[in-house]
Motif scaffolding. Sequence first.
Motif, short mmCIF file in Angstrom:
data_model
loop_
_atom_site.label_atom_id
_atom_site.label_comp_id
_atom_site.label_asym_id
_atom_site.label_seq_id
_atom_site.Cartn_x
_atom_site.Cartn_y
_atom_site.Cartn_z
N ILE A 142 43.49 40.63 2.89
CA ILE A 142 43.29 41.44 1.69
C ILE A 142 44.33 41.01 0.66
CG2 ILE A 142 44.69 43.32 2.60
CD1 ILE A 142 42.88 45.22 1.01
N LYS A 143 43.85 40.71 -0.54
CA LYS A 143 44.73 40.31 -1.63
C LYS A 143 44.80 41.47 -2.62
CE LYS A 143 44.71 35.42 -1.74
NZ LYS A 143 45.17 34.41 -2.63
N LEU A 144 46.00 42.03 -2.76
CA LEU A 144 46.20 43.11 -3.71
C LEU A 144 46.54 42.57 -5.09
CD1 LEU A 144 48.17 45.65 -1.53
CD2 LEU A 144 45.73 45.54 -1.97
N SER A 145 47.25 41.48 -5.12
CA SER A 145 47.59 40.81 -6.36
C SER A 145 47.76 39.32 -6.05
CB SER A 145 48.86 41.39 -6.98
OG SER A 145 49.98 41.06 -6.19
N VAL A 156 46.85 52.14 -2.63
CA VAL A 156 46.67 51.13 -3.66
C VAL A 156 45.18 50.91 -3.83
CG1 VAL A 156 47.15 48.75 -4.30
CG2 VAL A 156 48.83 50.02 -2.99
N LYS A 157 44.73 50.89 -5.06
CA LYS A 157 43.32 50.61 -5.32
C LYS A 157 43.10 49.12 -5.08
CE LYS A 157 39.75 51.91 -8.42
NZ LYS A 157 39.27 53.24 -8.17
N ILE A 158 42.11 48.80 -4.24
CA ILE A 158 41.88 47.40 -3.91
C ILE A 158 40.87 46.79 -4.87
CG2 ILE A 158 42.54 47.52 -1.50
CD1 ILE A 158 39.69 47.81 -0.71
N PRO A 159 41.16 45.57 -5.33
CA PRO A 159 40.25 44.91 -6.27
C PRO A 159 38.97 44.40 -5.60
CG PRO A 159 42.14 43.50 -5.82
CD PRO A 159 42.38 44.81 -5.13
#
Length: 111
Positions: A95-98, A75-78
């Motif tokens: 880590i917040k992915l969404s 998953v591409k991390i923001p």
Amino acid sequence: MKKKHYVFLGKAGLIYYSWMFVVLFISLIIFYEKNTAISWGSLAVLGLFFVILIYTILTSYWNKEYFRIPFKFKVKIPQTPKLIKRIWKFNFYEIKLSKYQTFYLVRFGGK
């Protein structure tokens, strides 16, 4: 880009590692229920546990661009994982992915 390996915590980690250790306990149950010296079924299930363990270690990482967890694709991390706390040599990250997907990670050593 260097990979940073971790152990994931929280609900996702609890569920994943619980199922992983169920495989280990099934192996032990099969071993103790047999009357023979070598239980081939138990060795097969124990081998499966170690395959899952090695797969988990190799596929739990993040780098500058991607976050990888054993049961998901890359998953591409923001944003980079945020360091929450440092205790001795253990570093705890968030880590917040969404908006609804947050993972908590722990790394040993390193920065």
